[in-house]
Design a protein around this motif. Structure first.
Motif, PDB file in Angstrom:
ATOM      1  N   UNK A 115      30.252 100.962  35.308  1.00 55.88           N
ATOM      2  CA  UNK A 115      29.950 101.836  34.174  1.00 55.88           C
ATOM      3  C   UNK A 115      31.181 102.606  33.734  1.00 55.88           C
ATOM      4  N   UNK A 116      31.911 103.202  34.682  1.00 51.48           N
ATOM      5  CA  UNK A 116      33.117 103.963  34.334  1.00 51.48           C
ATOM      6  C   UNK A 116      34.233 103.081  33.798  1.00 51.48           C
ATOM      7  N   UNK A 117      34.344 101.867  34.309  1.00 51.03           N
ATOM      8  CA  UNK A 117      35.443 100.989  33.921  1.00 51.03           C
ATOM      9  C   UNK A 117      35.198 100.269  32.603  1.00 51.03           C
ATOM     10  N   UNK A 118      33.948  99.794  32.381  1.00 53.79           N
ATOM     11  CA  UNK A 118      33.720  98.877  31.266  1.00 53.79           C
ATOM     12  C   UNK A 118      32.574  99.280  30.348  1.00 53.79           C
ATOM     13  N   UNK A 119      31.438  99.645  30.909  1.00 55.59           N
ATOM     14  CA  UNK A 119      30.227  99.764  30.106  1.00 55.59           C
ATOM     15  C   UNK A 119      30.120 101.079  29.342  1.00 55.59           C
ATOM     16  N   UNK A 120      30.473 102.185  29.954  1.00 53.69           N
ATOM     17  CA  UNK A 120      30.593 103.479  29.263  1.00 53.69           C
ATOM     18  C   UNK A 120      31.934 104.049  29.728  1.00 53.69           C
ATOM     19  N   UNK A 121      33.000 103.408  29.303  1.00 51.61           N
ATOM     20  CA  UNK A 121      34.289 103.630  29.955  1.00 51.61           C
ATOM     21  C   UNK A 121      34.849 105.044  29.826  1.00 51.61           C
ATOM     22  N   UNK A 122      35.359 105.508  30.961  1.00 55.98           N
ATOM     23  CA  UNK A 122      36.193 106.704  30.978  1.00 55.98           C
ATOM     24  C   UNK A 122      37.440 106.327  30.182  1.00 55.98           C
ATOM     25  N   UNK A 123      37.841 107.139  29.216  1.00 63.68           N
ATOM     26  CA  UNK A 123      38.952 106.729  28.339  1.00 63.68           C
ATOM     27  C   UNK A 123      40.220 106.277  29.067  1.00 63.68           C
TER      28      UNK A 123
ATOM     29  N   UNK B 187      39.679 103.994  37.509  1.00 65.19           N
ATOM     30  CA  UNK B 187      39.949 103.199  38.713  1.00 65.19           C
ATOM     31  C   UNK B 187      40.140 104.092  39.927  1.00 65.19           C
ATOM     32  N   UNK B 188      40.847 105.210  39.762  1.00 68.31           N
ATOM     33  CA  UNK B 188      41.087 106.119  40.887  1.00 68.31           C
ATOM     34  C   UNK B 188      39.797 106.729  41.425  1.00 68.31           C
ATOM     35  N   UNK B 189      38.776 106.837  40.604  1.00 67.48           N
ATOM     36  CA  UNK B 189      37.484 107.367  41.071  1.00 67.48           C
ATOM     37  C   UNK B 189      36.811 106.444  42.070  1.00 67.48           C
ATOM     38  N   UNK B 190      37.027 105.130  41.927  1.00 72.63           N
ATOM     39  CA  UNK B 190      36.225 104.158  42.660  1.00 72.63           C
ATOM     40  C   UNK B 190      37.000 103.208  43.566  1.00 72.63           C
ATOM     41  N   UNK B 191      38.328 103.117  43.410  1.00 72.17           N
ATOM     42  CA  UNK B 191      39.088 102.109  44.127  1.00 72.17           C
ATOM     43  C   UNK B 191      40.321 102.730  44.788  1.00 72.17           C
ATOM     44  N   UNK B 192      40.483 102.455  46.080  1.00 72.63           N
ATOM     45  CA  UNK B 192      41.610 102.964  46.855  1.00 72.63           C
ATOM     46  C   UNK B 192      42.919 102.339  46.358  1.00 72.63           C
ATOM     47  N   UNK B 193      44.048 102.995  46.645  1.00 70.65           N
ATOM     48  CA  UNK B 193      45.346 102.459  46.193  1.00 70.65           C
ATOM     49  C   UNK B 193      45.644 101.047  46.711  1.00 70.65           C
ATOM     50  N   UNK B 194      45.132 100.703  47.891  1.00 66.90           N
ATOM     51  CA  UNK B 194      45.400  99.380  48.466  1.00 66.90           C
ATOM     52  C   UNK B 194      44.264  98.388  48.170  1.00 66.90           C
ATOM     53  N   UNK B 195      43.481  98.658  47.140  1.00 64.11           N
ATOM     54  CA  UNK B 195      42.340  97.825  46.784  1.00 64.11           C
ATOM     55  C   UNK B 195      42.757  96.391  46.503  1.00 64.11           C
ATOM     56  N   UNK B 196      41.925  95.450  46.948  1.00 63.51           N
ATOM     57  CA  UNK B 196      42.095  94.041  46.610  1.00 63.51           C
ATOM     58  C   UNK B 196      40.721  93.412  46.504  1.00 63.51           C
TER      59      UNK B 196
ATOM     60  N   UNK C 280      36.620  82.948  45.088  1.00 64.47           N
ATOM     61  CA  UNK C 280      37.733  82.342  45.816  1.00 64.47           C
ATOM     62  C   UNK C 280      39.123  82.761  45.390  1.00 64.47           C
ATOM     63  N   UNK C 281      39.259  83.548  44.322  1.00 65.57           N
ATOM     64  CA  UNK C 281      40.585  83.956  43.838  1.00 65.57           C
ATOM     65  C   UNK C 281      40.838  85.424  44.152  1.00 65.57           C
ATOM     66  N   UNK C 282      41.955  85.703  44.829  1.00 65.73           N
ATOM     67  CA  UNK C 282      42.318  87.071  45.197  1.00 65.73           C
ATOM     68  C   UNK C 282      43.099  87.749  44.079  1.00 65.73           C
ATOM     69  N   UNK C 283      42.880  89.048  43.932  1.00 66.79           N
ATOM     70  CA  UNK C 283      43.654  89.886  43.006  1.00 66.79           C
ATOM     71  C   UNK C 283      43.960  91.195  43.716  1.00 66.79           C
ATOM     72  N   UNK C 284      45.173  91.695  43.507  1.00 68.04           N
ATOM     73  CA  UNK C 284      45.481  93.027  44.014  1.00 68.04           C
ATOM     74  C   UNK C 284      45.020  94.054  42.974  1.00 68.04           C
ATOM     75  N   UNK C 285      45.231  95.322  43.250  1.00 64.56           N
ATOM     76  CA  UNK C 285      44.747  96.366  42.342  1.00 64.56           C
ATOM     77  C   UNK C 285      45.343  96.212  40.943  1.00 64.56           C
TER      78      UNK C 285
ATOM     79  N   UNK D  68      44.481  94.824  35.202  1.00 66.25           N
ATOM     80  CA  UNK D  68      44.826  94.031  34.022  1.00 66.25           C
ATOM     81  C   UNK D  68      43.579  93.331  33.481  1.00 66.25           C
ATOM     82  N   UNK D  69      42.764  92.810  34.374  1.00 60.41           N
ATOM     83  CA  UNK D  69      41.534  92.146  33.956  1.00 60.41           C
ATOM     84  C   UNK D  69      40.575  93.148  33.313  1.00 60.41           C
ATOM     85  N   UNK D  70      40.436  94.321  33.904  1.00 62.29           N
ATOM     86  CA  UNK D  70      39.545  95.348  33.352  1.00 62.29           C
ATOM     87  C   UNK D  70      40.034  95.779  31.967  1.00 62.29           C
ATOM     88  N   UNK D  71      41.337  95.940  31.800  1.00 58.54           N
ATOM     89  CA  UNK D  71      41.888  96.313  30.484  1.00 58.54           C
ATOM     90  C   UNK D  71      41.511  95.256  29.443  1.00 58.54           C
TER      91      UNK D  71
END
Length: 132
Positions: A13-21, A27-36, A41-46, A51-54
């Motif tokens: 909700x914060x990232x996409x659906x009712x996005x925080x500007x 992202x900082x509200x919900x995901x740690x700095x070392x998030x992955x 089957x495809x890995x992404x780092x934070x 980039x995908x969320x943007x």
């Protein structure tokens, strides 16, 4: 472990659906700095994840999260949810997601592994239902 843990519904909700500007703030509200994350089957780092969320923010105009099952167990999290999305072109996407996650000590996600099942939408929209 903190009791102020996030959930995937709150995060999406914060990232996409009712996005925080500010994407970084959301992202900082919900995901740690070392998030992955591993999606289908495809890995992404934070950085790759953000980039995908943007990109999703430029495509998605409305949506909702329907949580079917959700489990918290200390640092572990699991859920099954369906993402309903309306794109700016008016088309709709519906994706069921099976997710396992791990929390950082502060209650933010440190790792998510998910598998997606496209229920409605074009094959090109497969990634709209996930945070990948």
């Amino acid at each position: 472990m903190t009791t102020n843990r996030t959930s995937i519904a709150a995060a999406l909700n914060d990232l996409i659906l009712t996005p925080v500007p500010d994407l970084q703030e959301a992202a900082d509200r919900h995901f740690a700095p070392d998030y992955r994350q591993r999606t289908d089957g495809e890995w992404a780092d934070r950085e790759g994840f953000l980039e995908h969320i943007a990109h999703l923010r430029t495509v998605v105009t409305d949506g909702s999260i329907e949580v079917h099952d959700e489990l918290y167990d200390d640092t572990r999290y699991a859920d099954r949810h369906t993402v309903h999305v309306t794109k700016k072109d008016g088309s709709t996407v519906r994706t069921e997601v099976y997710l396992f996650g791990e929390f950082a000590p502060d209650g933010r996600f440190r790792r998510i592994e998910e598998v997606t099942l496209m229920l409605e939408g074009a094959e090109a929209d497969r990634n709209l239902g996930s945070a990948r």
